[in-house]
Design an enzyme around this catalytic site. Structure first.
Site, PDB file in Angstrom:
ATOM      1  N   CYS A 113      32.360  64.821  63.006  1.00 56.47           N
ATOM      2  CA  CYS A 113      31.912  63.443  62.746  1.00 56.47           C
ATOM      3  C   CYS A 113      30.497  63.379  62.162  1.00 56.47           C
ATOM      4  O   CYS A 113      30.261  62.742  61.141  1.00 56.47           O
ATOM      5  CB  CYS A 113      32.036  62.591  64.005  1.00 56.47           C
ATOM      6  SG  CYS A 113      30.960  63.085  65.371  1.00 56.47           S
ATOM      7  N   HIS A 161      30.069  60.276  69.248  1.00 49.78           N
ATOM      8  CA  HIS A 161      30.871  60.138  68.039  1.00 49.78           C
ATOM      9  C   HIS A 161      30.178  59.163  67.095  1.00 49.78           C
ATOM     10  O   HIS A 161      29.537  58.201  67.526  1.00 49.78           O
ATOM     11  CB  HIS A 161      32.284  59.646  68.370  1.00 49.78           C
ATOM     12  CG  HIS A 161      33.209  59.683  67.196  1.00 49.78           C
ATOM     13  ND1 HIS A 161      33.517  60.832  66.495  1.00 49.78           N
ATOM     14  CD2 HIS A 161      33.888  58.675  66.559  1.00 49.78           C
ATOM     15  CE1 HIS A 161      34.351  60.554  65.510  1.00 49.78           C
ATOM     16  NE2 HIS A 161      34.589  59.246  65.528  1.00 49.78           N
ATOM     17  N   HIS A 173      35.556  58.170  59.398  1.00 48.70           N
ATOM     18  CA  HIS A 173      35.019  59.183  60.302  1.00 48.70           C
ATOM     19  C   HIS A 173      35.917  60.409  60.344  1.00 48.70           C
ATOM     20  O   HIS A 173      37.084  60.365  59.976  1.00 48.70           O
ATOM     21  CB  HIS A 173      34.837  58.590  61.709  1.00 48.70           C
ATOM     22  CG  HIS A 173      36.118  58.143  62.354  1.00 48.70           C
ATOM     23  ND1 HIS A 173      36.409  58.401  63.671  1.00 48.70           N
ATOM     24  CD2 HIS A 173      37.199  57.459  61.885  1.00 48.70           C
ATOM     25  CE1 HIS A 173      37.586  57.889  63.984  1.00 48.70           C
ATOM     26  NE2 HIS A 173      38.080  57.308  62.904  1.00 48.70           N
TER      27      HIS A 173
END
Length: 197
Positions: A113, A161, A173
């Site tokens: 990510c 994240h 993402h």
């Protein structure tokens, strides 16, 4: 009873006055004759002169409106550049759709990510930290209601994240193992915070 001047005396006075006026005007810049509006009714040509300002006279300082406009213009330039960086980073991230997730990868063939975020912004000419927790301190904080495309969106508590806001409640993402880089509904993950680079 005062005597009236004779015609020759009047003629001499007019000539003297005309000569004095011509001498006074000769120190001014070159004259340009303005066209008479109607030659039939005009008795004498109208003369206009461009006169230079006196030496030592400074031009007027710009007023508050001009100063405000100049300040707004200089402030708008960096804001426009930052918006262009975010737009470019989002475009780069979207171009990675379908590429595999790999923990610690920062492209160009695979991403995690934060690797996707750092890769996308580096291609736009902006360095950001490498990890999602460090990225969560970069730039300036923005509220969820004020997100703009290209903003960074962080999830979970503590932050673990990150994605790039794509507009309409969507983020691009590199989600997790077994999932490619994709666009997801932002509300499918627990929102933590957002930053504008």
């Amino acid at each position: 009873m005062p005597q009236r001047p004779t015609a020759p005396a009047l003629r001499i006075a007019v000539v003297a006055t005309t000569a004095a006026a011509a001498a006074a005007l000769s120190v001014l810049p070159t004259a340009t004759a303005a066209p008479a509006p109607d030659s039939a009714s005009a008795t004498a040509p109208t003369v206009s002169r461009d006169v230079a300002p006196a030496a030592g006279v400074l031009p007027a300082a710009p007023g508050p409106a001009a100063q405000t406009a100049a300040a707004a213009s200089s402030a708008a330039a960096p804001a426009a550049q930052a918006a262009a960086v975010r737009t470019s980073a989002l475009s780069t991230a979207m171009a990675q759709l379908g590429k595999p997730y790999s923990y610690g990868a920062d492209g160009p063939s695979a991403f995690d990510c934060s690797g996707l975020v750092s890769y996308a912004f580096s291609k736009a000419g902006k360095d950001v930290p490498r990890t999602s927790s460090a990225q969560a301190s970069a730039g300036t904080k923005v509220s969820k209601s004020n997100l703009k495309p290209g903003d960074l969106v962080f999830f979970y508590k503590p932050v673990s994240h990150v994605g790039i806001y794509a507009g309409d409640g969507q983020v691009v993402h590199a989600s997790t193992s077994g999932q490619p880089v994709k666009v997801s509904d932002m509300d499918a993950m627990p929102f933590n915070s957002a930053r504008r680079i």
